[in-house]
Design a protein around this motif. Structure first.
Motif, PDB file in Angstrom:
ATOM      1  N   ILE A  13      45.848  61.194  38.200  1.00 19.52           N
ATOM      2  CA  ILE A  13      45.212  60.165  37.376  1.00 19.52           C
ATOM      3  C   ILE A  13      46.216  59.029  37.274  1.00 19.52           C
ATOM      4  N   THR A  14      45.754  57.805  37.461  1.00 24.22           N
ATOM      5  CA  THR A  14      46.638  56.655  37.366  1.00 24.22           C
ATOM      6  C   THR A  14      45.963  55.552  36.566  1.00 24.22           C
ATOM      7  N   GLU A  15      46.744  54.686  36.001  1.00 25.27           N
ATOM      8  CA  GLU A  15      46.233  53.561  35.224  1.00 25.27           C
ATOM      9  C   GLU A  15      46.816  52.292  35.823  1.00 25.27           C
ATOM     10  N   PHE A  16      45.979  51.268  35.979  1.00 24.79           N
ATOM     11  CA  PHE A  16      46.457  50.001  36.513  1.00 24.79           C
ATOM     12  C   PHE A  16      45.600  48.866  35.979  1.00 24.79           C
ATOM     13  N   LYS A  17      46.084  47.654  36.150  1.00 25.29           N
ATOM     14  CA  LYS A  17      45.397  46.458  35.675  1.00 25.29           C
ATOM     15  C   LYS A  17      45.013  45.610  36.882  1.00 25.29           C
ATOM     16  N   VAL A  18      43.791  45.085  36.871  1.00 26.35           N
ATOM     17  CA  VAL A  18      43.319  44.207  37.932  1.00 26.35           C
ATOM     18  C   VAL A  18      43.207  42.805  37.340  1.00 26.35           C
ATOM     19  N   ASP A  19      43.878  41.832  37.958  1.00 29.45           N
ATOM     20  CA  ASP A  19      43.938  40.478  37.414  1.00 29.45           C
ATOM     21  C   ASP A  19      42.878  39.534  37.952  1.00 29.45           C
ATOM     22  N   VAL A  20      42.153  39.952  38.993  1.00 29.20           N
ATOM     23  CA  VAL A  20      41.170  39.075  39.623  1.00 29.20           C
ATOM     24  C   VAL A  20      39.880  39.867  39.844  1.00 29.20           C
ATOM     25  N   PRO A  21      38.718  39.321  39.445  1.00 30.32           N
ATOM     26  CA  PRO A  21      37.472  40.029  39.692  1.00 30.32           C
ATOM     27  C   PRO A  21      37.166  40.114  41.188  1.00 30.32           C
ATOM     28  N   GLY A  22      36.401  41.124  41.550  1.00 26.64           N
ATOM     29  CA  GLY A  22      36.017  41.291  42.945  1.00 26.64           C
ATOM     30  C   GLY A  22      35.732  42.743  43.254  1.00 26.64           C
ATOM     31  N   ASN A  23      35.547  43.031  44.514  1.00 32.26           N
ATOM     32  CA  ASN A  23      35.299  44.390  44.989  1.00 32.26           C
ATOM     33  C   ASN A  23      36.538  44.875  45.731  1.00 32.26           C
ATOM     34  N   TYR A  24      37.055  46.008  45.313  1.00 29.91           N
ATOM     35  CA  TYR A  24      38.261  46.564  45.898  1.00 29.91           C
ATOM     36  C   TYR A  24      37.930  47.910  46.535  1.00 29.91           C
ATOM     37  N   GLU A  45      34.600  42.992  37.157  1.00 27.16           N
ATOM     38  CA  GLU A  45      33.970  41.774  36.649  1.00 27.16           C
ATOM     39  C   GLU A  45      34.910  41.087  35.678  1.00 27.16           C
ATOM     40  N   GLY A  46      34.758  39.795  35.532  1.00 27.44           N
ATOM     41  CA  GLY A  46      35.563  39.042  34.592  1.00 27.44           C
ATOM     42  C   GLY A  46      35.727  37.613  35.060  1.00 27.44           C
ATOM     43  N   PRO A  47      36.414  36.815  34.260  1.00 26.46           N
ATOM     44  CA  PRO A  47      36.597  35.413  34.638  1.00 26.46           C
ATOM     45  C   PRO A  47      37.565  35.282  35.810  1.00 26.46           C
ATOM     46  N   PRO A  48      37.351  34.283  36.660  1.00 27.92           N
ATOM     47  CA  PRO A  48      38.270  34.074  37.777  1.00 27.92           C
ATOM     48  C   PRO A  48      39.668  33.708  37.275  1.00 27.92           C
ATOM     49  N   ILE A  52      46.197  33.243  40.492  1.00 26.16           N
ATOM     50  CA  ILE A  52      46.539  34.407  41.313  1.00 26.16           C
ATOM     51  C   ILE A  52      45.779  34.388  42.632  1.00 26.16           C
ATOM     52  N   PHE A  53      44.475  34.124  42.573  1.00 26.58           N
ATOM     53  CA  PHE A  53      43.639  34.119  43.777  1.00 26.58           C
ATOM     54  C   PHE A  53      42.609  33.021  43.639  1.00 26.58           C
ATOM     55  N   ASP A  54      42.593  32.095  44.584  1.00 28.72           N
ATOM     56  CA  ASP A  54      41.655  30.984  44.541  1.00 28.72           C
ATOM     57  C   ASP A  54      40.881  30.924  45.849  1.00 28.72           C
ATOM     58  N   GLY A  55      40.015  31.903  46.039  1.00 24.79           N
ATOM     59  CA  GLY A  55      39.217  31.975  47.259  1.00 24.79           C
ATOM     60  C   GLY A  55      37.790  32.335  46.924  1.00 24.79           C
ATOM     61  N   LYS A  56      36.958  32.338  47.915  1.00 24.43           N
ATOM     62  CA  LYS A  56      35.558  32.670  47.718  1.00 24.43           C
ATOM     63  C   LYS A  56      35.393  34.181  47.763  1.00 24.43           C
TER      64      LYS A  56
END
Length: 63
Positions: A13-24, A45-48, A52-56
């Motif tokens: 089990i691991t815990e992590f934070k995702v800073d950019v919305p998208g599909n991983y 999901e979340g605000p862009p 950190i990442f400015d792409g489509k």
């Protein structure tokens, strides 16, 4: 980046934070399994965050 060794028959089990919305895509090192559909998809999901990442981000794809 962190690597976690999971022995055969084991679990982790691991815990992590995702800073950019998208599909991983979640895969293991046996990438041949991904060709057979053995992958997980983490949908975030979340605000862009263009600092950190400015792409489509397109539906159904990873970054």
């Amino acid at each position: 980046m962190q690597t976690v060794t999971v022995p055969a028959g084991g679990a982790v089990i691991t815990e992590f934070k995702v800073d950019v919305p998208g599909n991983y895509m979640l895969v293991d090192h046996a990438l041949s399994r991904a060709e057979r559909g053995l992958v997980g998809m983490l949908h975030v999901e979340g605000p862009p965050n263009p600092e950190i990442f400015d792409g489509k981000i397109e539906p159904g794809t990873g970054h």
